[in-house]
Design an enzyme around this catalytic site. Structure first.
Site, PDB file in Angstrom:
ATOM      1  CD  GLU A 127     -31.348  67.773  32.619  1.00 19.16           C
ATOM      2  OE1 GLU A 127     -31.405  69.035  32.556  1.00 19.16           O
ATOM      3  OE2 GLU A 127     -31.203  67.154  33.675  1.00 19.16           O
TER       4      GLU A 127
ATOM      5  CB  CYS B 102     -32.729  70.957  34.781  1.00 21.93           C
ATOM      6  SG  CYS B 102     -33.326  69.316  35.230  1.00 21.93           S
TER       7      CYS B 102
END
Length: 712
Positions: free
Chosen positions: A282, A321
């Site tokens: 990720e 993120c």
């Protein structure tokens, strides 16, 4: 001297305080068993500083740590202790972990402030992480069997006589789940990876990012001190792991969160390329938020869009993120959005030390991170971005003592909104300033907006603010392939929405392309990432033994005792009752029709029913047959069966006409004791047949059954 932050490996706390090294004896060219010791102040390490003040909090080093030994300890001791537990037992431990952390979360909040997190930021990280544990505890008990093997999908018949079947099963990977986590969520980032791995039965080794690793260490320490951790199920490495991948092998899994460039380097390691190590990532994500053309100033959607954009810029100081990096708005709305963002930041945002009263946004996690963000801002400016909200200059901030002024040793950056006249500039779709920074882009058509979203190269999330279903559908269908998650924001869900930047345990967290191509969370999907899906072929008897689920054709036990008289302690897979037959008459059909009000023509009109391609004429109601079947198999006296819990997978196969007869076979298919209750769930395989042995209906009956015999 500031103490080193300890690691927790091979069942004990370890620090590089003293490092033993082999030395050569004068009379021998080979290393001697004799050891020399180097003092702690000779060990190389990195200082970790308070994000607001620059004060040294701790030092970090893994010099002398036996990383290979830690991994092997997880593969052996950790696996052995977790293998003793069923999915439900592991799920209950997750709940206990959550409760243990909840009892001591004030300690975590105090440390979290040193990372630059406000109380709201800390809530997202700490309570959010605890919430993941609770969520997976519940999902594990609801959606997984109380066993160690998970059955996936339906049976695949592989022979006409039913003697050869195929089925998919999931079993635990034999290695260790290695976490390489980012600095922005030291608690949530660890727990959202730990929960599904633990539930799958896979031991975890956590490697937190250095700037905030002391908060992850505190979380692990609480779990260790709780005494709840199965031996070897969780280890912590505080510091760098340069040779980590050299120790990995087939059966291990790495979950990486961080930069795309680092992920790509790790992906090229032979352990991943040819060694069979699973590698999920990720990474960087230039997420977008699109304002619909209908969401003009003054509409609820416009207000929700601005509110969400500012929240994403300021929560965790933009170090998320999932934060919004590109605000894509209609050209006519650009000035209004800019003004509204400026006004909301001025009204709602107080920059400073999180320990100061009234502060709503803290510093970045470290001075190095501050410098990196400002470096990326300069790149965006050089590419044509104009700062229209905020300033990249060193800001004045509120200090812990309540005073206001510069903080040269703090990692502060004010919220920044840059505006691009040319939305197609490459840098705005490629450069990520991982802080309180967003860029404003404009579009003319929905197709153009979708193209701008896609220019990000793959994102974790994109949100769309519109109350126009047609525009929402057009945008969503165009951009879905480029996103792991989409949020449709309008007046109906603005208050209840969890927001653009909030990954949820039940939904996939991850994204294609630049976002890493991996998946985390997503409910039980994340658990299955830590398991191997295997196709198994064999006889019904063998598949029953492997899965703990009875398969048609395996042995049954009719016996002389009704299975409803058996408690869970006595009931066995394959216990069965085969009923007598009961004839269906036309009077029965009409009585049921008038009693229930179900006078559908197939039951009442011979000619119309016969004209239907599915029926030979008037037929019995399916629910009449299911009701009769219950009467044929039930044992009416009080006993271990406590309740009918439900009915699943009902299919009507062959119609039943007046004059036909039916009977039922009910077989104990799956037995699931509930760990916290005095009863469990029994799934029964139900098959209704007619006088010609044709299958009339199939379904599963669910009952709640006492664990122990019920005495009068």
């Amino acid at each position: 001297m500031t103490d080193f932050l300890p690691s927790y490996v091979q069942g004990e706390w370890w620090t590089p305080g003293w490092v033993a090294e082999p030395v050569e004896a004068p009379e021998s060219p080979s290393p001697s068993p004799a050891l020399s010791e180097r003092k702690r102040d000779e060990v190389k390490g990195a200082d970790v500083r308070d994000a607001s003040t620059g004060e040294v909090v701790t030092r970090v080093s893994t010099e002398g740590l036996d990383l290979g030994g830690a991994l092997q300890y997880a593969r052996t001791t950790g696996h052995a202790s977790l293998a003793e537990l069923t999915f439900h037992q592991r799920a209950l431990l997750l709940k206990k972990f959550a409760l243990a952390l909840t009892e001591r979360k004030d300690e975590l909040y105090a440390l979290s402030a040193r990372t630059g997190a406000t109380k709201t930021d800390s809530w997202v990280d700490i309570d959010g992480g605890i919430g993941v544990l609770f969520s997976y505890s519940g999902k594990g008990r609801r959606e997984l069997p109380n066993s160690r093997v998970h059955v996936d999908g339906a049976v695949e018949p592989l022979s006409k006589d039913g003697s050869f079947l195929g089925r998919h099963v999931y079993t635990t990977l034999p290695g260790v789940a290695v976490q390489i986590n980012a600095f922005n969520f030291p608690v949530w980032g660890s727990l959202e990876k730990l929960a599904p791995a633990f539930l799958a039965g896979m031991p975890t080794l956590v490697k937190p990012a250095t700037p905030t690793g002391y908060l992850a260490e505190a979380m692990v320490r609480i779990l260790v001190e709780s005494g709840l951790l199965p031996e070897g199920s969780l280890q912590l490495v505080s510091g760098s792991v340069p040779d980590l991948f050299d120790h990995l092998r087939l059966g291990d899994l790495v979950g990486f969160t961080g930069s795309a460039s680092t992920a790509e380097k790790l992906r090229q390691h032979p352990a991943v390329q040819t060694g069979g190590v699973r590698f999920t990532t990720e990474t960087d994500s230039i997420n977008a938020s699109v304002l619909g053309t209908d969401a003009v100033e003054g509409t609820p959607e416009f207000d929700a869009y601005v509110r969400q954009l500012v929240v994403e810029m300021t929560t965790k100081a933009g170090q998320k993120c999932t934060a919004i990096r590109r605000a894509i708005v209609p050209a006519a709305a650009a000035d209004a959005v800019t003004d509204a963002v400026r006004a909301r930041i001025a009204e709602k945002t107080v920059l400073g030390d999180p320990r100061a009263e009234g502060v709503t946004m803290g510093p970045l996690a470290s001075a190095a991170q501050r410098d990196e963000v400002l470096r990326q801002v300069r790149k965006l400016q050089e590419a044509g971005g104009r700062v229209v909200v905020g300033s990249p200059d060193a800001p004045s901030v509120r200090h812990a003592d309540g005073s206001t002024g510069p903080a040269p040793d703090g990692a502060f950056v004010a919220p920044l909104l840059l505006r691009f006249d040319d939305a197609n500039v490459e840098a705005v779709h490629d450069v990520e300033a991982f802080g309180p920074v967003s860029s404003l882009l404009t579009y003319s058509t929905t197709a153009e907006a979708a193209e701008l979203v896609a220019r990000g190269g793959g994102s974790l999330v994109t949100s769309i603010a519109t109350h126009d279903p047609a525009q929402a559908v057009e945008l969503a269908t165009r951009i879905a392939p480029f996103n792991g998650r989409m949020l449709l924001l309008d007046r109906d869900d603005a208050r209840s929405s969890t927001g653009h930047g909030s990954p949820l345990p039940g939904l996939v967290h991850g994204g294609p392309g630049r976002a890493g191509g991996g998946e985390e969370l997503g409910g039980i999907r994340a658990v299955l990432h830590h398991m191997q899906r295997t196709a198994v072929q064999g006889s019904p008897e063998m598949l029953t033994a492997l899965t703990g689920v009875w398969h048609a054709g395996a042995a049954t036990n009719a016996g002389d005792r009704h299975p409803f008289r058996k408690s869970l302690a006595e009931l066995r897979i394959g216990d069965q009752i085969a009923s007598d037959a009961r004839e269906v008459t036309l009077d029965d059909i009409e009585t049921f029709a008038h009693f229930t009000g179900d006078t559908f023509y197939a039951h009442m009109d011979e000619d119309s029913a016969a004209a239907n391609p599915f029926f030979p004429g008037r037929v019995a109601h399916g629910y009449l047959l299911v009701s009769w079947a219950a009467g044929l198999f039930v044992d009416p006296e009080p006993g271990p069966v406590l309740a009918n819990y439900g009915l699943e997978h009902l299919r009507f196969i062959t119609p039943v006409s007046p004059g036909d007869s039916i009977r039922i076979e009910l077989t104990a298919k799956q037995i699931t004791p509930r760990e916290t209750d005095e009863y469990g769930e029994v799934r029964w395989d139900a098959v209704i047949r007619n006088q010609d042995e044709e299958i009339v209906a199939t379904y599963d009956v669910l009952t709640l059954v006492s664990k122990e015999p019920v005495t009068a």
